[in-house]
Design a protein around this motif. Structure first.
Motif, PDB file in Angstrom:
ATOM      1  N   ASP A  23      36.502  60.286  19.519  1.00 16.44           N
ATOM      2  CA  ASP A  23      37.287  59.066  19.420  1.00 16.44           C
ATOM      3  C   ASP A  23      36.403  57.851  19.185  1.00 16.44           C
ATOM      4  O   ASP A  23      36.685  57.018  18.314  1.00 16.44           O
ATOM      5  CB  ASP A  23      38.099  58.892  20.707  1.00 16.44           C
ATOM      6  N   GLN A  24      35.317  57.755  19.950  1.00 19.96           N
ATOM      7  CA  GLN A  24      34.433  56.607  19.815  1.00 19.96           C
ATOM      8  C   GLN A  24      33.549  56.706  18.564  1.00 19.96           C
ATOM      9  O   GLN A  24      33.302  55.712  17.881  1.00 19.96           O
ATOM     10  CB  GLN A  24      33.552  56.468  21.062  1.00 19.96           C
ATOM     11  N   SER A  27      35.259  55.695  15.178  1.00 15.28           N
ATOM     12  CA  SER A  27      35.343  54.247  15.011  1.00 15.28           C
ATOM     13  C   SER A  27      33.968  53.652  14.723  1.00 15.28           C
ATOM     14  O   SER A  27      33.822  52.787  13.844  1.00 15.28           O
ATOM     15  CB  SER A  27      35.929  53.613  16.275  1.00 15.28           C
ATOM     16  N   HIS A  28      32.951  54.123  15.434  1.00 18.11           N
ATOM     17  CA  HIS A  28      31.597  53.606  15.243  1.00 18.11           C
ATOM     18  C   HIS A  28      31.117  53.816  13.800  1.00 18.11           C
ATOM     19  O   HIS A  28      30.555  52.897  13.182  1.00 18.11           O
ATOM     20  CB  HIS A  28      30.655  54.299  16.220  1.00 18.11           C
ATOM     21  N   ASP A  35      31.499  48.243  15.491  1.00 16.65           N
ATOM     22  CA  ASP A  35      32.041  48.643  16.787  1.00 16.65           C
ATOM     23  C   ASP A  35      30.939  49.467  17.455  1.00 16.65           C
ATOM     24  O   ASP A  35      30.905  50.687  17.345  1.00 16.65           O
ATOM     25  CB  ASP A  35      33.309  49.478  16.603  1.00 16.65           C
ATOM     26  N   ASP A  37      29.999  50.500  20.447  1.00 15.18           N
ATOM     27  CA  ASP A  37      30.219  51.538  21.443  1.00 15.18           C
ATOM     28  C   ASP A  37      31.456  52.385  21.147  1.00 15.18           C
ATOM     29  O   ASP A  37      31.798  53.295  21.911  1.00 15.18           O
ATOM     30  CB  ASP A  37      30.330  50.944  22.850  1.00 15.18           C
ATOM     31  N   GLN A  39      34.553  51.590  21.334  1.00 14.09           N
ATOM     32  CA  GLN A  39      35.690  51.338  22.218  1.00 14.09           C
ATOM     33  C   GLN A  39      36.817  50.564  21.538  1.00 14.09           C
ATOM     34  O   GLN A  39      37.853  50.312  22.148  1.00 14.09           O
ATOM     35  CB  GLN A  39      35.218  50.579  23.458  1.00 14.09           C
ATOM     36  N   LYS A  40      36.597  50.152  20.292  1.00 16.33           N
ATOM     37  CA  LYS A  40      37.618  49.462  19.488  1.00 16.33           C
ATOM     38  C   LYS A  40      37.968  48.075  20.015  1.00 16.33           C
ATOM     39  O   LYS A  40      39.023  47.527  19.712  1.00 16.33           O
ATOM     40  CB  LYS A  40      38.889  50.321  19.348  1.00 16.33           C
ATOM     41  N   ASN A  41      37.077  47.517  20.811  1.00 13.53           N
ATOM     42  CA  ASN A  41      37.275  46.151  21.287  1.00 13.53           C
ATOM     43  C   ASN A  41      36.708  45.130  20.311  1.00 13.53           C
ATOM     44  O   ASN A  41      36.947  43.926  20.460  1.00 13.53           O
ATOM     45  CB  ASN A  41      36.605  45.973  22.650  1.00 13.53           C
TER      46      ASN A  41
END
Length: 364
Positions: A23-24, A27-28, A35, A37, A39-41
């Motif tokens: 999952d992480q 995105s990374h 992104d 880490d 975490q999609k923040n």
């Protein structure tokens, strides 16, 4: 089939990043490390970054710049993987205008590209609009003193210039469709369906021809843990390596035959690598210390292996490249960075991202 094209390929053997969770990591990688880490923040996809710098639509055809072609599947695990790629492809703080266009996604995406009026009626409506705007222009006969707005011109070109035709694979010859066809391969975790990867690759080529600038194609299912829910290496590579070999080699040969290979950079990567040692069940597990990265075309220096791994095939031996280097490579291929610096429309934070990280130097 890909082995025959090795002289047109650049394999990066020293690519790694720090995240070993699907999952992480997805995105990374898709965000080029913006992104950090996963975490999609924070962060935004490389495709969205390109769309922000180039424009959300092709300036002439109106075709969306950024497309995502995910692998839709009835298998719940494949659906989860598709959702992860969708999240990794997000525009983030750049705004929804720079999100990828998904022809197979939820919502009226394709319907909005379909003209529901006759050509004559559209012509009448445009003529009325021209009168209301104080202009006199027809569909093909426009006054030189006052033309349509950029957005109106793009919209009309998008509807009448064949944008929807780009999504219609039946327009291709049977010979071409057969070359890409991967339906003989059945893929899935619990539910098995014919592989759609060939159709995704063929659609990607058609979109590039029609004015798309960045296309992401997803291929799901690459876990080969041999744990009951996932196949082992042998069965997994038969199921997934076969379609990839056929579909990607078809794309590369097709681009070359159409004179597009020097203009189109094709990148093959994943969320992370797999363990250098086979586990006791006959499978491989997550491994971010050495990851998959190969490139073709784009006018870059092909026919080489860049970097090396250690003797255990476990980590880079010496210098390593990571996700920010991949982002810089993509942007240096797509733009003349010196010219981009002079553009008033290029946000300085995005320019700083490109300038702060070095591209993979051996490619240039």
């Amino acid at each position: 089939m890909l082995a025959k094209l090795a002289d047109r390929m650049a394999i990066v053997r020293n690519f790694r990043h720090p995240i070993g969770n699907h999952d992480q990591a997805i995105s990374h990688v898709l965000t080029g490390g913006t992104d950090p880490d996963g975490q999609k923040n924070q962060g935004f996809s490389m495709g969205s970054m390109y769309a922000r710098l180039r424009g959300a639509n092709h300036p002439r055809t109106g075709m969306p710049t950024y497309h995502l072609l995910p692998e839709t599947h009835k298998d719940p695990q494949y659906t989860r993987e598709m959702n992860r790629v969708q999240l990794g492809s997000r525009p983030g703080p750049l705004g929804p205008s720079f999100a990828p266009f998904m022809p197979s996604g939820k919502g009226p995406a394709m319907e909005n590209l379909t003209l529901r009026l006759s050509a004559d009626r559209l012509k009448d409506r445009r003529h009325l609009l021209g009168q209301l705007d104080g202009l006199k222009r027809g569909l093909d006969d426009r006054d030189t003193g006052a033309g349509p707005s950029t957005f109106e011109r793009q919209a009309v070109e998008l509807l009448l210039g064949g944008a929807t035709k780009a999504f219609d694979l039946s327009k291709e010859s049977k010979t071409t469709r057969d070359r890409y066809d991967t339906r003989s391969f059945k893929v899935g975790k619990k539910t098995f369906l014919p592989s759609s990867l060939g159709d995704q690759m063929l659609l990607a080529r058609r979109l590039v021809e029609a004015g798309a600038g960045f296309v992401t194609v997803q291929s799901a299912g690459w876990d080969m843990h041999a744990d009951g829910n996932n196949p082992g290496v042998k069965d997994g590579m038969t199921m997934l390596g076969g379609p990839l070999d056929r579909a990607l080699s078809a794309l590369l040969e097709d681009l070359e035959s159409r004179g597009l290979s020097e203009k189109t950079l094709v990148i093959l990567t994943g969320d992370f690598g797999r363990t250098p040692k086979i586990n006791n069940r006959g499978g491989r597990d997550h491994w971010a210390n050495l990851c998959t990265l190969a490139l073709w075309g784009g006018g870059l220096k092909m026919g080489q292996v860049i970097g090396r791994s250690d003797r255990q095939n476990a980590k880079p031996d010496g210098n390593a490249y990571s996700t920010p280097n991949l982002l810089a490579t993509v942007m240096h291929h797509l733009f003349d960075v010196g010219t981009l610096r002079l553009s008033r429309s290029a946000p300085s934070p995005l320019l700083k991202l490109i300038e702060d990280h070095k591209p993979i130097g051996e490619l240039f």
